[in-house]
Design an enzyme around this catalytic site. Structure first.
Site, PDB file in Angstrom:
ATOM      1  N   LYS A  53       0.850  -1.205   0.000  1.00 22.41           N
ATOM      2  CA  LYS A  53       0.000   0.000   0.000  1.00 22.41           C
ATOM      3  C   LYS A  53       0.881   1.248   0.000  1.00 22.41           C
ATOM      4  O   LYS A  53       0.630   2.210  -0.730  1.00 22.41           O
ATOM      5  CB  LYS A  53      -0.921  -0.004   1.236  1.00 22.41           C
ATOM      6  N   GLN A  97      -4.712  -1.460   9.720  1.00 23.49           N
ATOM      7  CA  GLN A  97      -4.640  -2.785   9.118  1.00 23.49           C
ATOM      8  C   GLN A  97      -5.266  -3.820  10.060  1.00 23.49           C
ATOM      9  O   GLN A  97      -4.957  -3.868  11.246  1.00 23.49           O
ATOM     10  CB  GLN A  97      -3.172  -3.136   8.809  1.00 23.49           C
ATOM     11  N   ASP A 120     -10.899   2.970   3.897  1.00 19.62           N
ATOM     12  CA  ASP A 120     -11.224   1.541   3.825  1.00 19.62           C
ATOM     13  C   ASP A 120     -12.723   1.334   3.589  1.00 19.62           C
ATOM     14  O   ASP A 120     -13.140   0.240   3.208  1.00 19.62           O
ATOM     15  CB  ASP A 120     -10.881   0.871   5.162  1.00 19.62           C
TER      16      ASP A 120
HETATM   17  N1  GUN Z   1      -6.862  -6.747   6.252  1.00 24.14           N
HETATM   18  C1  GUN Z   1      -7.139  -7.495   5.171  1.00 24.14           C
HETATM   19  N2  GUN Z   1      -7.711  -6.744   4.204  1.00 24.14           N
HETATM   20  C2  GUN Z   1      -7.801  -5.492   4.709  1.00 24.14           C
HETATM   21  C3  GUN Z   1      -8.291  -4.266   4.186  1.00 24.14           C
HETATM   22  O1  GUN Z   1      -8.792  -4.168   3.057  1.00 24.14           O
HETATM   23  N3  GUN Z   1      -8.193  -3.191   5.012  1.00 24.14           N
HETATM   24  C4  GUN Z   1      -7.671  -3.278   6.266  1.00 24.14           C
HETATM   25  N4  GUN Z   1      -7.646  -2.183   6.997  1.00 24.14           N
HETATM   26  N5  GUN Z   1      -7.216  -4.404   6.775  1.00 24.14           N
HETATM   27  C5  GUN Z   1      -7.282  -5.501   6.000  1.00 24.14           C
END
Ligand code: GUN
Length: 290
Positions: A53, A97, A120
């Protein structure tokens, strides 16, 4: 029939090119879209996702901040950090996350993020906006699924979409977004009786279960479009999805591979949401001047 492969990397690149133009326009106005990612603990998979990311942000000339906190961080310290970022003008998007350690309440953490920075799309305000068809930050993975289908020219109106999986971050919103596109939506899940009875009726089949080989040839209608959101490991430790790819590609009209299908789209949609958040801030600042 051998299915056409939906190349998530190629689609992502095409979308990122457009996003890059938007970033350039913001940079020209001295606005640098900024994403803050909070990573709690030492989970290796989470570290990899977060690094990807950050790289995507940097590649586009965006501002990216990583806040790493120990597994033992208290919920109140984590919320304090989120509040700091909520008030930080250089940060337009905040992502915590998941998963989080057991002593931290995920719902409280998600709700601590300002809905205007919730890139998100997990905050109940954004989920409510999505459900009522209002402008919202859409959850990145399901958003990526719908954008992929649009990109390859699948008309969703009137189609029967079957979503297998009902998680808050993928299955449930995937069904909602497909409904917003006028598909007829069926949800299946771990308690569904006779899964194949339902999945065999799908024009569009979205597998978001987290268990490999959930969808085999016997689950798929000839010519269906099959989107595999799963991210699992096989016995050799190789990444694989929820769909038995070799079996299903002989039946489907389109199929996403794992890796290289939905995965790259998730990050692209996160970037898109962050740039949108920065654009909104700009708009609010302009309106305040008038
Ligand atoms: N963990 C797995 N996929 C995601 C996601 O799309 N966003 C976040 N914040 N955590 C995750």
């Amino acid at each position: 029939m051998t299915a056409k492969i939906i190349d998530g990397k190629e689609i992502s690149q095409a979308i990122r090119k457009k996003i890059e133009q938007e970033v350039k326009m913001l940079l020209a106005e001295n606005i640098v879209p900024g994403l803050a990612v909070i990573l709690v603990g030492d989970n290796q998979a989470s570290k990899t996702y977060v690094a990807n990311k950050q790289k995507a942000c940097k590649d586009l000339g965006m501002h990216s901040v990583l806040i790493q906190l120990a597994d033992s961080v208290s919920q109140s310290d984590l919320i304090d950090k989120i509040n700091e970022l909520n008030n930080d003008e250089s940060i337009h998007g905040i992502l915590v996350q998941l998963p989080l350690p057991k002593h931290v309440n995920e719902k409280d953490i998600i709700e601590a993020i300002s809905p205007e920075k919730d890139v998100d799309g997990f905050h109940p305000i954004n989920i409510g906006r999505m459900m009522t068809g209002q402008d919202a930050f859409l959850p990145c993975t399901p958003y990526g699924v719908v954008e992929m289908l649009k990109y390859i020219g699948i008309d969703l109106e009137g189609k029967h979409a079957v979503v297998v999986g009902r998680s808050n971050i993928v299955g449930k919103p995937a069904g909602q977004l497909l409904l917003n596109e006028n598909a007829t939506v069926t949800y299946c899940h771990s308690k569904t009786d006779d899964l194949a009875l339902h999945t065999k009726q799908a024009d569009i089949l979205v597998a978001a279960v987290g268990k490999r080989n959930t969808i085999t040839a016997g689950h798929v209608k000839q010519g269906a479009v099959v989107i595999d959101v799963g991210m699992n490991r096989n016995d050799e430790g190789k990444l694989c999805g929820d769909v038995d790819y070799d079996q299903v590609k002989a039946i489907a009209s389109y199929i996403t591979p794992v890796p290289g299908g939905v995965g790259p789209m998730t990050i692209t949609m996160l970037i898109k949401n962050t740039v949108k958040a920065a654009g909104r801030r700009r708009q609010i600042a302009l309106e305040a001047l008038n």
